[in-house]
Enzyme design. Structure first.
Site, PDB file in Angstrom:
ATOM      1  N   TYR A 123      78.851  59.932  71.615  1.00 51.32           N
ATOM      2  CA  TYR A 123      77.387  59.903  71.683  1.00 51.32           C
ATOM      3  C   TYR A 123      76.763  60.619  70.485  1.00 51.32           C
ATOM      4  CZ  TYR A 123      72.634  60.544  73.442  1.00 51.32           C
ATOM      5  OH  TYR A 123      71.269  60.541  73.570  1.00 51.32           O
ATOM      6  N   LYS A 127      74.512  58.949  67.422  1.00 56.00           N
ATOM      7  CA  LYS A 127      73.186  59.429  67.055  1.00 56.00           C
ATOM      8  C   LYS A 127      73.152  59.902  65.601  1.00 56.00           C
ATOM      9  CE  LYS A 127      70.898  58.827  70.891  1.00 56.00           C
ATOM     10  NZ  LYS A 127      69.782  57.852  70.939  1.00 56.00           N
TER      11      LYS A 127
END
Length: 216
Positions: A123, A127
């Site tokens: 994750y 990002k």
């Protein structure tokens, strides 16, 4: 009087951004690009129901002064890492690229605390990758916001996240060194994004960490 574009207008931060822009007298039009209608009626709202898989069909409408990008999902809701990556990275990058090519000058992105394209965490790496890529686009100003745990009323229940937010709230009060992980209300993030858009600054790229967002 400006025109703002919002991607992710039905999400936690994006919904606040949209509502605040609609009530802000600095803006004459707010364009939202969504998969389903927001069911909002406002004289300044221009709603586009789109298929994010087929951006070529609607990218010509990504015209305005500012693009606010707050699209995102969880791996549980998406169903797989690949599906989450498509929503969190591909859709947002494609929209940003098209907007920059259309002459949109200012870009505001909701990222995440800890975002890092070198991270071993999927994750945070995803990002971080988006953060890095959009900085290469031809915007005059780029503002990236990396909030910690987001507080606010979501359309779907996330039990694990709710528990995590409560724990983080307690821990960050007890351990000052972890202050950067203090939960932050989504409305406050939206406020910070819009305020930064209306600040006079020649600085092209600025990344706001979570603790800085509280101070805008």
């Amino acid at each position: 009087m400006k025109t703002a574009i919002v991607i992710g207008a039905s999400g936690l931060v994006g919904s606040f951004v949209t509502l605040k822009l609609l009530e802000d007298n600095s803006y004459e039009k707010v364009k939202v690009f969504v998969r389903r209608s927001l069911d909002i009626t406002h004289k300044k709202l221009e709603e586009h129901i789109v298929n994010f898989e087929k951006i070529d069909a609607w990218k010509e409408f990504l015209i305005g002064d500012e693009l606010y990008s707050a699209l995102g999902t969880t791996i549980k809701k998406a169903g797989s890492k690949e599906a989450q990556y498509k929503i969190d990275f591909t859709y947002q990058y494609d929209a940003a690229e098209a907007a920059s090519q259309n002459g949109v000058k200012n870009y505001f992105l909701v990222s995440s605390a800890g975002a890092d394209y070198k991270s071993s965490n999927f994750y945070l790496r995803m990002k971080g990758n988006l953060d890095e890529k959009v900085q290469q686009l031809n915007f005059e100003r780029i503002r990236i916001f990396r909030p910690s745990f987001l507080e606010g009323l979501r359309s779907e229940k996330r039990l694990g996240e709710s528990i995590g937010i409560k724990i983080a709230g307690i821990v960050t009060k007890l351990i000052p060194a972890l202050k950067k992980y203090k939960p932050i209300n989504a409305s406050l993030v939206a406020d910070a994004m819009i305020k930064s858009a209306n600040q006079t600054s020649s600085e092209k790229i600025r990344i706001y960490q979570s603790e800085e967002i509280f101070n805008i």
